[in-house]
Write an enzyme that holds these catalytic residues in place. Sequence first.
Site, mmCIF file in Angstrom:
data_model
loop_
_atom_site.group_PDB
_atom_site.id
_atom_site.type_symbol
_atom_site.label_atom_id
_atom_site.label_comp_id
_atom_site.label_asym_id
_atom_site.label_seq_id
_atom_site.Cartn_x
_atom_site.Cartn_y
_atom_site.Cartn_z
ATOM 1 C CE LYS A 63 1.790 1.398 21.808
ATOM 2 N NZ LYS A 63 0.506 0.918 21.297
ATOM 3 C CG ASN A 120 -5.485 1.485 9.864
ATOM 4 O OD1 ASN A 120 -4.440 1.160 9.298
ATOM 5 N ND2 ASN A 120 -6.291 0.590 10.424
ATOM 6 C CG ASN A 154 -2.213 -0.790 0.921
ATOM 7 O OD1 ASN A 154 -3.116 -0.337 0.225
ATOM 8 N ND2 ASN A 154 -2.249 -2.024 1.432
ATOM 9 C CG HIS A 203 -9.559 -3.186 9.121
ATOM 10 N ND1 HIS A 203 -8.580 -3.802 9.876
ATOM 11 C CD2 HIS A 203 -10.629 -4.019 9.135
ATOM 12 C CE1 HIS A 203 -9.047 -4.933 10.334
ATOM 13 N NE2 HIS A 203 -10.281 -5.105 9.907
ATOM 14 C CG MET A 233 1.398 -5.412 11.625
ATOM 15 S SD MET A 233 -0.285 -5.498 10.983
ATOM 16 C CE MET A 233 -0.814 -7.000 11.796
ATOM 17 N NE ARG A 234 5.354 -1.767 17.221
ATOM 18 C CZ ARG A 234 5.565 -2.743 18.066
ATOM 19 N NH1 ARG A 234 4.880 -2.825 19.188
ATOM 20 N NH2 ARG A 234 6.470 -3.659 17.823
ATOM 21 C CB ILE A 293 -1.817 5.195 17.145
ATOM 22 C CG1 ILE A 293 -1.456 4.763 15.707
ATOM 23 C CG2 ILE A 293 -1.347 6.622 17.419
ATOM 24 C CD1 ILE A 293 -0.011 4.933 15.318
HETATM 25 C C1 GRF Z 1 -3.423 -4.394 4.124
HETATM 26 O O1 GRF Z 1 -4.311 -5.420 3.817
HETATM 27 C C2 GRF Z 1 -4.069 -3.389 5.034
HETATM 28 O O2 GRF Z 1 -5.436 -3.257 4.830
HETATM 29 C C3 GRF Z 1 -3.813 -3.953 6.397
HETATM 30 O O3 GRF Z 1 -2.538 -4.528 6.322
HETATM 31 C C4 GRF Z 1 -2.267 -4.905 4.970
HETATM 32 C C5 GRF Z 1 -0.959 -4.286 4.602
HETATM 33 O O4 GRF Z 1 -0.480 -4.735 3.364
HETATM 34 N N1 GRF Z 1 -3.950 -2.934 7.417
HETATM 35 P P1 GRF Z 1 0.789 -4.043 2.710
HETATM 36 O O5 GRF Z 1 1.901 -4.082 3.773
HETATM 37 O O6 GRF Z 1 0.429 -2.658 2.358
HETATM 38 O O7 GRF Z 1 1.147 -4.873 1.524
#
Ligand code: GRF
Length: 192
Positions: free
Chosen positions: A67, A109, A16, A111, A92-93, A95
């Site tokens: 944190k 974000n 992304n 999701h 993966m945390r 905030i």
């Molecule tokens: C994506 O599916 C996003 O929606 C989720 O984590 C994934 C990240 O994928 N939060 P990438 O690291 O951008 O390939």
Amino acid sequence: MKTMNIAVFASGNGSNFDNIVNQQRAKNLNYEVKLLICDKEQAYAIKRAEKLNIDCITVPYKNFSNKEQYELHILEILKSYKIQFIVLAGYMRLIGNTLLDNYQNKIINIHPSLLPSFKGKNAIEQAFQYGVKVTGVTVHYVDSGMDTGNIIDQTTVNIKEGYILTDLEKEIHKAEYDIYPRVLDKLFHKGE
Ligand code: GRF
């Protein structure tokens, strides 16, 4: 209007992040990715940043006692880059208050489900296992909860007959690559 300086936060693959940068460059969208913040030294996102020629700073969480200390360090970096807005993309945390207080309504974000369904990790798989026929992608503001902030935009993905999990993952990622740069462009167009 001036372009919005953004930092992307990622922990893993970074597709992304890559897409947000490339779409901005291809379409001259209303933001500029100044920096990638990564909490994992092995993340592939770091290699992508190099290839894209975007500055990347790795801040391993384990180097800090808590944190607050971790986020204060990130905050200093963000200030030095004059970052106005934070875009989480596979970060993966949760905030914490330090960043939330300093970037109020300025952290979003993505999701991979239609929130409020299937919050948390492995959302694509959760939806697939549940057997829903329609799932999708949500872009939302970040608050102190897990995937609970106000929704900005959503897009649907149909789970077609015969799909296996990897088919769904592909479709979800396609939807992500479409919606995230569009949402960013629109947000900053309005001067938010
Ligand atoms: C994506 O599916 C996003 O929606 C989720 O984590 C994934 C990240 O994928 N939060 P990438 O690291 O951008 O390939």
